[in-house]
Motif scaffolding. Structure first.
Motif, short mmCIF file in Angstrom:
data_model
loop_
_atom_site.label_atom_id
_atom_site.label_comp_id
_atom_site.label_asym_id
_atom_site.label_seq_id
_atom_site.Cartn_x
_atom_site.Cartn_y
_atom_site.Cartn_z
N SER A 31 0.83 -1.21 0.00
CA SER A 31 0.00 0.00 0.00
C SER A 31 0.87 1.26 0.00
N SER A 33 3.96 1.51 -1.16
CA SER A 33 4.59 1.59 -2.48
C SER A 33 3.61 2.09 -3.54
N ASP A 34 2.37 1.60 -3.49
CA ASP A 34 1.35 2.04 -4.45
C ASP A 34 1.09 3.54 -4.32
N SER A 35 1.07 4.04 -3.09
CA SER A 35 0.88 5.47 -2.87
C SER A 35 2.04 6.27 -3.45
N VAL A 37 3.94 5.40 -6.00
CA VAL A 37 3.83 5.35 -7.45
C VAL A 37 2.82 6.39 -7.95
N LYS A 38 1.73 6.57 -7.19
CA LYS A 38 0.70 7.54 -7.56
C LYS A 38 1.13 8.98 -7.24
N GLY A 39 2.23 9.13 -6.51
CA GLY A 39 2.71 10.47 -6.14
C GLY A 39 2.02 11.03 -4.92
N GLU A 40 1.33 10.19 -4.16
CA GLU A 40 0.59 10.64 -2.98
C GLU A 40 1.51 10.80 -1.78
N HIS A 51 6.85 11.91 1.33
CA HIS A 51 6.33 12.54 0.13
C HIS A 51 7.35 12.34 -0.99
N ARG A 75 11.98 10.90 -9.63
CA ARG A 75 11.15 11.12 -8.44
C ARG A 75 11.65 10.15 -7.37
#
Length: 91
Positions: A31, A33-35, A37-40, A51, A75
């Protein structure tokens, strides 16, 4: 502490089987890592926040040949310690 030690601690404290504890840790890190990837931004109150910092492309230099090299934009996740954790560590 590494991932296996974290699983072991979770297993003992939460009274879970090793496979259940491993699945909880896997879900947590997936979870996170997924955040990223989304830039969250991810914030865990009292512990830390993460961040994504964006870096522009720039010209670098190869130390062996002194040749100019173009470094592509990237990033990277950035960790910021929470106030409560700082106080606990710096007691």
């Amino acid at each position: 502490m590494n991932k296996l030690e974290l699983i072991s601690t979770l297993k003992e404290k939460a009274n879970l089987t090793k496979s259940e504890a491993a699945e909880v840790i896997k879900i947590f890190f997936d979870s996170l890592s997924d955040s990223f990837v989304k830039g969250e931004r991810v914030e865990i109150r009292g512990f830390c926040s993460f961040h994504i910092k964006r870096y522009k492309s720039y010209t670098g230099r190869n130390p062996k040949s002194s040749q100019k090299v173009i470094i592509p934009p990237k990033r990277l996740p950035f960790f910021k310690c929470g106030k409560e954790l700082k106080e606990r560590v710096d007691y």
